[in-house]
Write an enzyme that holds these catalytic residues in place. Sequence first.
Site, PDB file in Angstrom:
ATOM      1  N   ASP A  22       4.117  -9.432   5.663  1.00  0.00           N
ATOM      2  CA  ASP A  22       4.367  -8.197   4.927  1.00  0.00           C
ATOM      3  C   ASP A  22       4.680  -8.555   3.474  1.00  0.00           C
ATOM      4  OD1 ASP A  22       5.370  -5.080   5.884  1.00  0.00           O
ATOM      5  OD2 ASP A  22       5.890  -5.779   3.870  1.00  0.00           O
ATOM      6  N   ASN A  42       5.591   2.272  13.199  1.00  0.00           N
ATOM      7  CA  ASN A  42       6.038   3.552  12.664  1.00  0.00           C
ATOM      8  C   ASN A  42       4.896   4.551  12.745  1.00  0.00           C
ATOM      9  OD1 ASN A  42       8.579   2.487  11.960  1.00  0.00           O
ATOM     10  ND2 ASN A  42       7.782   1.695  10.027  1.00  0.00           N
ATOM     11  N   HIS A  62      -0.400  -0.504  12.556  1.00  0.00           N
ATOM     12  CA  HIS A  62       0.156  -1.847  12.366  1.00  0.00           C
ATOM     13  C   HIS A  62       1.462  -1.968  13.132  1.00  0.00           C
ATOM     14  CE1 HIS A  62       1.516   0.770   9.102  1.00  0.00           C
ATOM     15  NE2 HIS A  62       2.661   0.092   9.113  1.00  0.00           N
ATOM     16  N   HIS A  65       4.945  -4.080  13.128  1.00  0.00           N
ATOM     17  CA  HIS A  65       5.833  -4.989  12.403  1.00  0.00           C
ATOM     18  C   HIS A  65       6.429  -5.963  13.420  1.00  0.00           C
ATOM     19  CE1 HIS A  65       6.286  -2.280   8.757  1.00  0.00           C
ATOM     20  NE2 HIS A  65       5.924  -1.389   9.654  1.00  0.00           N
TER      21      HIS A  65
HETATM   22  P1  AMP Z   1       4.911   1.418   7.382  1.00  0.00           P
HETATM   23  O1  AMP Z   1       5.970   2.001   6.503  1.00  0.00           O
HETATM   24  O2  AMP Z   1       5.338   1.233   8.798  1.00  0.00           O
HETATM   25  O3  AMP Z   1       3.596   2.178   7.263  1.00  0.00           O
HETATM   26  O4  AMP Z   1       4.671  -0.051   6.870  1.00  0.00           O
HETATM   27  C1  AMP Z   1       3.731  -0.428   5.929  1.00  0.00           C
HETATM   28  C2  AMP Z   1       4.047  -1.848   5.552  1.00  0.00           C
HETATM   29  O5  AMP Z   1       2.933  -2.406   4.883  1.00  0.00           O
HETATM   30  C3  AMP Z   1       5.248  -1.986   4.601  1.00  0.00           C
HETATM   31  O6  AMP Z   1       6.223  -2.821   5.216  1.00  0.00           O
HETATM   32  C4  AMP Z   1       4.646  -2.615   3.350  1.00  0.00           C
HETATM   33  O7  AMP Z   1       5.509  -3.516   2.736  1.00  0.00           O
HETATM   34  C5  AMP Z   1       3.401  -3.286   3.910  1.00  0.00           C
HETATM   35  N1  AMP Z   1       2.284  -3.486   2.989  1.00  0.00           N
HETATM   36  C6  AMP Z   1       1.707  -2.555   2.197  1.00  0.00           C
HETATM   37  N2  AMP Z   1       0.679  -3.098   1.521  1.00  0.00           N
HETATM   38  C7  AMP Z   1       0.610  -4.402   1.898  1.00  0.00           C
HETATM   39  C8  AMP Z   1      -0.237  -5.497   1.552  1.00  0.00           C
HETATM   40  N3  AMP Z   1      -1.236  -5.373   0.668  1.00  0.00           N
HETATM   41  N4  AMP Z   1      -0.013  -6.694   2.141  1.00  0.00           N
HETATM   42  C9  AMP Z   1       0.993  -6.840   3.031  1.00  0.00           C
HETATM   43  N5  AMP Z   1       1.823  -5.852   3.409  1.00  0.00           N
HETATM   44  C10 AMP Z   1       1.640  -4.644   2.844  1.00  0.00           C
END
Ligand code: AMP
Length: 115
Positions: A31, A88, A101, A103
Amino acid sequence: MATECVFCRIVRGESPAGVVYRDEHVVAFHDVAPQAPVHVLVIPRKHVASVLELEEADDAAVLAIHGAIRQVAHLTGIARTGFRVVTNCGPDGHQTVFHLHYHVLGGRRLGWPPG
Ligand code: AMP
């Protein structure tokens, strides 16, 4: 594949990512804003908006996601100490990227319940 989806771009290799595991169905990468010492996202290669959009045809990918989570846990050293897997969904779930995705969080004692 969604052209404008940030995670589809990672799947296609068009955006940089710290990939820790990949196979036919999934990609796992660090992340960009880690919330724990280990914070890896496991995603299906196929664009699926959230867990609500999964179909029976995605069963192989869902199984592969769980295999990838195990691989990530071992590769990052958190299999022994424990970790959390979170997906989420929607506004109350605080979903911000609309490509499914999971986490994988670990490397410290996590609080419960989540905020
Ligand atoms: P969510 O809030 O569950 O949709 O999580 C999205 C996650 O994607 C967040 O923890 C962000 O930090 C992560 N994220 C967004 N863009 C990128 C990226 N280009 N590379 C890695 N992680 C990302």
